[in-house]
Motif scaffolding. Structure first.
Motif, PDB file in Angstrom:
ATOM      1  N   HIS A 191      37.199  -6.721  25.746  1.00 30.25           N
ATOM      2  CA  HIS A 191      37.657  -5.332  25.920  1.00 30.25           C
ATOM      3  C   HIS A 191      38.885  -5.349  26.827  1.00 30.25           C
ATOM      4  O   HIS A 191      38.799  -5.796  27.975  1.00 30.25           O
ATOM      5  N   LEU A 192      40.018  -4.884  26.294  1.00 32.10           N
ATOM      6  CA  LEU A 192      41.272  -4.965  27.054  1.00 32.10           C
ATOM      7  C   LEU A 192      41.604  -3.646  27.723  1.00 32.10           C
ATOM      8  O   LEU A 192      41.510  -2.583  27.095  1.00 32.10           O
ATOM      9  N   VAL A 193      41.982  -3.716  28.994  1.00 31.57           N
ATOM     10  CA  VAL A 193      42.358  -2.509  29.737  1.00 31.57           C
ATOM     11  C   VAL A 193      43.800  -2.635  30.219  1.00 31.57           C
ATOM     12  O   VAL A 193      44.285  -3.729  30.462  1.00 31.57           O
ATOM     13  N   SER A 194      44.449  -1.484  30.362  1.00 36.59           N
ATOM     14  CA  SER A 194      45.863  -1.481  30.762  1.00 36.59           C
ATOM     15  C   SER A 194      46.036  -1.815  32.238  1.00 36.59           C
ATOM     16  O   SER A 194      45.194  -1.484  33.070  1.00 36.59           O
ATOM     17  N   GLY A 195      47.164  -2.452  32.537  1.00 37.01           N
ATOM     18  CA  GLY A 195      47.518  -2.774  33.916  1.00 37.01           C
ATOM     19  C   GLY A 195      48.091  -4.168  34.006  1.00 37.01           C
ATOM     20  O   GLY A 195      47.617  -5.074  33.339  1.00 37.01           O
ATOM     21  N   GLY A 196      49.177  -4.294  34.781  1.00 36.51           N
ATOM     22  CA  GLY A 196      49.743  -5.630  34.930  1.00 36.51           C
ATOM     23  C   GLY A 196      51.053  -5.602  35.672  1.00 36.51           C
ATOM     24  O   GLY A 196      51.324  -4.689  36.401  1.00 36.51           O
TER      25      GLY A 196
END
Lengths: 67, 200
Positions: free
Chosen positions: A62-67
């Motif tokens: 499950h991929l979540v935004s942010g970086g």
């Protein structure tokens, strides 16, 4: 059936669950997902038909935004 | 392994960095400091003031393209690392063209959609190249929830897996920096020959 889901052993009553059935049972409602079966990518359009069997190695990222 | 041996082995390696924001800029700098031979860095964005709360740029670089500013910062840290910057937006075709010859790829995008795209592309078309993803690092505190996991043969994920950016939970230097350096640490481990889950 006994499978490995994200490096952890899990048990399900039924053999041959599809990825979408697995998501329902596990209450996964993620939008951005990558799915793999025994190391091979399972494309979004194939999640309703690709079956999971005893001993399979399943990855649900499950991929979540942010970086 | 002694530092000279580490540098010697790393000097022949090429790492691709997809995105030069909080994850990519900090990870690239860490890789350069330990002596990676070549970095291929890709981003299409320009530095704005709000980036400076976590990204490896300087106030006087505001307005510059991230890839060129990062190439300059790395050159000032370690001129022995060759940096190849690409000012472009990555899609599946560009990923194959730009990263096809890399020993390892670091995913350093901010959007979940882009993260999904690169994991799918590399898994399908470049399956022999290890990919290290950053996933879940917004907000503050909870350092012990940040972890590294090997999800399949060449897929490694760093982060807490759940902290998504929002107005209430912005990305900040400490947690983003921890995850960027976890990615660099995992890259070192792989490039120096160890992909065992037990030793992550």
């Amino acid at each position: 059936m006994k499978i490995t889901l994200n490096n952890r052993i899990e048990y399900f009553d039924e053999d041959g669950l599809t990825f979408e059935e697995l998501f329902l049972i596990k209450k996964f409602s993620f939008k951005m997902l990558v799915t793999k079966l025994n190391g091979q990518l399972v494309k979004k359009e194939d999640r309703g038909t690709t079956q999971i069997h005893e001993g399979d190695d399943v990855t649900v990222l499950h991929l979540v935004s942010g970086g | 392994m002694q530092i000279e041996e580490i540098k010697k082995r790393l000097s022949s390696k090429t790492v691709g960095i997809a995105g030069c924001g909080g994850l990519g800029s900090n990870c690239a700098v860490a890789m350069a400091r330990v002596g990676i031979g070549r970095l291929i860095i890709v981003d299409f964005d320009v530095i704005v003031e709000s980036n400076l709360n976590r990204q490896y740029f300087f106030f006087d670089q505001i307005g510059q393209k991230k890839v060129f500013a990062l190439a300059e910062n790395i050159r000032r840290i370690n001129p022995l690392t060759t940096v190849t910057p690409f000012d472009l937006k990555l899609g599946p075709d560009e990923i194959l063209a730009v990263f096809g010859g890399c020993d390892l790829i670091v995913e350093a995008f901010d959007q979940a959609e882009m993260k999904e795209m690169i994991v799918e592309t590399v898994s399908l078309s470049l399956p022999s190249i290890p990919l290290i993803v950053g996933n879940g690092m917004a907000g503050l505190g909870k350092s012990n929830q940040l972890r590294v996991e090997k999800l399949s043969e060449n897929l490694f994920v760093c982060g807490d897996g759940c902290s998504e950016i929002s107005a209430e939970q912005p990305p900040l230097a400490p947690r983003v920096g921890i995850v960027a350096n976890m990615q660099a640490n995992m890259a070192l481990q792989i490039l120096l020959g160890n992909k065992n889950q037990e030793e992550l």
